[in-house]
Design an enzyme around this catalytic site. Structure first.
Site, PDB file in Angstrom:
ATOM      1  CE  LYS A 293      61.086 -59.753 -14.004  1.00 14.00           C
ATOM      2  NZ  LYS A 293      60.580 -58.511 -14.603  1.00 14.00           N
TER       3      LYS A 293
HETATM    4  O1  S5P Z   1      65.592 -60.945 -17.351  1.00 11.09           O
HETATM    5  C1  S5P Z   1      64.803 -60.038 -17.531  1.00 11.09           C
HETATM    6  C2  S5P Z   1      63.424 -60.237 -17.393  1.00 11.09           C
HETATM    7  C3  S5P Z   1      62.575 -59.177 -17.652  1.00 11.09           C
HETATM    8  S1  S5P Z   1      60.885 -59.486 -17.629  1.00 11.09           S
HETATM    9  N1  S5P Z   1      65.250 -58.822 -17.919  1.00 11.09           N
HETATM   10  C4  S5P Z   1      64.412 -57.770 -18.158  1.00 11.09           C
HETATM   11  O2  S5P Z   1      64.886 -56.701 -18.517  1.00 11.09           O
HETATM   12  N2  S5P Z   1      63.050 -57.941 -17.976  1.00 11.09           N
HETATM   13  C5  S5P Z   1      62.105 -56.809 -18.159  1.00 11.09           C
HETATM   14  O3  S5P Z   1      62.179 -56.360 -19.502  1.00 11.09           O
HETATM   15  C6  S5P Z   1      62.423 -55.596 -17.290  1.00 11.09           C
HETATM   16  O4  S5P Z   1      61.678 -55.653 -16.081  1.00 11.09           O
HETATM   17  C7  S5P Z   1      61.969 -54.447 -18.148  1.00 11.09           C
HETATM   18  O5  S5P Z   1      60.595 -54.215 -17.936  1.00 11.09           O
HETATM   19  C8  S5P Z   1      62.148 -54.926 -19.554  1.00 11.09           C
HETATM   20  C9  S5P Z   1      63.406 -54.458 -20.243  1.00 11.09           C
HETATM   21  O6  S5P Z   1      63.401 -53.077 -20.439  1.00 11.09           O
HETATM   22  P1  S5P Z   1      64.523 -52.316 -21.301  1.00 11.09           P
HETATM   23  O7  S5P Z   1      64.184 -50.879 -21.133  1.00 11.09           O
HETATM   24  O8  S5P Z   1      65.863 -52.656 -20.702  1.00 11.09           O
HETATM   25  O9  S5P Z   1      64.370 -52.797 -22.714  1.00 11.09           O
END
Ligand code: S5P
Length: 466
Positions: A293
């Protein structure tokens, strides 16, 4: 139908503001009719009629100030303002860099209600943008009044965000008046009806078709890998120690087409980490994507990308980029680089209360579409399937939409994360899903990866015929 409306329809047809035939739209679709109301300002008698119709439509609405969305509806709103003694305000297209720097011109008090007039409603996008500007300035928006509703479900679209829509004439009104007067034959009228009665939604094309229109090699590579692996699952491997990282990646590698890292989370990062990661990527045929990011000025991100402990550009073929600092960040990251690399732009986020606005999202997409050579797609999210569809419609077929915030067993994490189901994400238009804790925190990550992979690929096959 009221006489004024009938007259308006006939007048618009007479001056060529309503046209029938074959018209190529911005979306690429071919429409059997075209409405362009920009020229009406040159016909005072038409404006007079419209103002009367607007006055009637506004009679039962509560508002303190009114506005028209530039350019076409602004002169209409100005006339109505005088007639009804209702103060006019308007939103600048660009904020001035000098002087007051105001976005909204005119006098109003915070907390007042603003009624918004527009000429047409199709997808609702420009209405949301207008409402957002007004709301940011402290006004409340409840009602929209449009001259012509040419949408499939404009009222529902606006209602999904709590707004009300009234329109003066519908496409059906136009067809019936022009039909009666023998100005339009039944066959063409039916074609128009059929066109309007389909949701404004681009078909979800198969990657095999999209590859044919994709020229950026880095984007082709993603599509080819998805097709080869028959997987549109990205694993977000946010664990803190090397052993767990490689343990999970070894088990889940066969299910994913890409692994997404946050390399700075690893607490025991050593020199052999990257060679091991590369080895597994080769063994299981997946791509490496670092979710760094980047968000700073071009010169700083260039160093952050290429230098430091991690030397991200050496091993991550794709990275995430925030566009807050403007387009030059792309030159900083991808300019004068010897290896092929590409970015995913954060167009929308899954985090509750995030500050990304509709306008910001649109501007991110505009930049991304200009820079396809180094922008493979976008990270996006949405409130529900329809919301994602509206967003997806703006993304070209030769770029991808990756969707994080997906979990089959949870709605959120208590820290702002908001989850969609796999089905909603893909039906809405995501090309691939990014799953972290749904897999990583499961007792059996391999089985969980298989479950997400199957759900996402089946859903994708269903919506795209892949
Ligand atoms: O809007 C966003 C963008 C990203 S890249 N929301 C997110 O959650 N992410 C990323 O996706 C976040 O940094 C994490 O690495 C992943 C989601 O992880 P989870 O464990 O919630 O599925």
């Amino acid at each position: 139908m009221e006489n004024g409306k009938r007259t308006l329809i006939l007048d618009l047809h007479r001056i060529g503001a309503l046209k029938f035939g074959e018209f190529k739209l911005k979306s690429g679709a071919t429409s059997p009719f075209y409405i362009d109301l920009r020229s009406i300002i040159s016909y005072p008698e038409i404006i007079r009629n419209i103002v009367q119709l607007l006055k009637t439509a506004l009679a039962d609405k509560q508002f303190d100030v009114i506005t028209g969305i530039p350019y076409t509806a602004l002169p209409l709103a100005a006339q109505v303002s005088v007639e009804l003694d209702a103060p006019l305000v308007y939103q600048r297209k660009e904020v001035k860099a000098y002087g007051t720097g105001k976005l909204i011109e005119g006098h109003f008090e915070e907390g007042q209600t603003c009624l918004i007039i527009d000429d047409l409603i199709t997808t609702g996008e420009s209405k949301f943008e207008a409402a957002e500007g007004m709301e940011r300035a402290g006004l409340t928006v409840v009602d929209f009044v449009c001259l012509i509703d040419r949408s499939y479900n404009g009222q529902e679209i606006l209602a999904s965000k709590g707004y009300k829509l009234s329109s003066i004439i519908t496409v059906e009104d136009m067809l019936s008046v022009l039909g009666e007067q023998k100005l339009l034959d039944d066959k063409l009228a039916q074609k128009v009806r059929d066109f309007v009665n389909q949701p404004v939604e681009k078909p979800h094309l198969k990657f095999s078709d999209r590859l044919a229109v994709t020229t950026a090699p880095m984007t082709q590579k993603l599509m080819e890998t998805i097709l080869r692996k028959q997987s549109n699952l990205v694993l977000s491997l946010d664990v803190e120690d090397t052993a767990t990282f490689f343990d999970i990646l070894e088990k889940t590698g066969p299910e994913i087409f890409m692994v997404k890292t946050h390399i700075d989370i690893i607490k025991d990062f050593r020199g052999d980490f990257i060679p091991r990661l590369r080895g597994l990527a080769k063994k299981h045929d997946f791509i490496i994507f670092e979710d760094r990011k980047f968000a700073d000025i071009g010169s700083t991100v260039r160093k952050q990308f290429r230098s430091g402990v991690y030397k991200i550009a050496d091993w991550a073929e794709y990275v995430t980029v925030h566009m807050i600092a403007g387009e030059a960040i792309l030159d900083g990251l991808f300019g004068e680089l010897e290896v092929p690399r590409s970015g995913f732009l954060l167009a929308r986020m899954s985090a509750k209360g995030n500050l990304i606005s509709e306008t910001y999202t649109r501007q991110v997409l505009e930049i991304g579409k200009r820079r396809k050579e180094c922008v493979s797609g976008y990270i996006g999210h949405g409130a529900d399937v329809d919301d994602i569809k509206r967003f997806r419609n703006k993304i070209p077929q030769d770029q991808l939409l990756l969707m994080p915030g997906v979990n089959l067993d949870s709605k959120g994490d208590g820290l702002g994360q908001q989850y969609l189901t796999v089905e909603d994400a893909i039906t809405g238009g995501a090309d691939a899903i990014i799953v972290g804790r749904g897999i990583v925190a499961s007792k059996d990550p391999a089985a969980a990866a298989k479950r997400y992979r199957t759900a996402a690929w089946q859903a994708f096959k269903r919506v795209s015929d892949e």
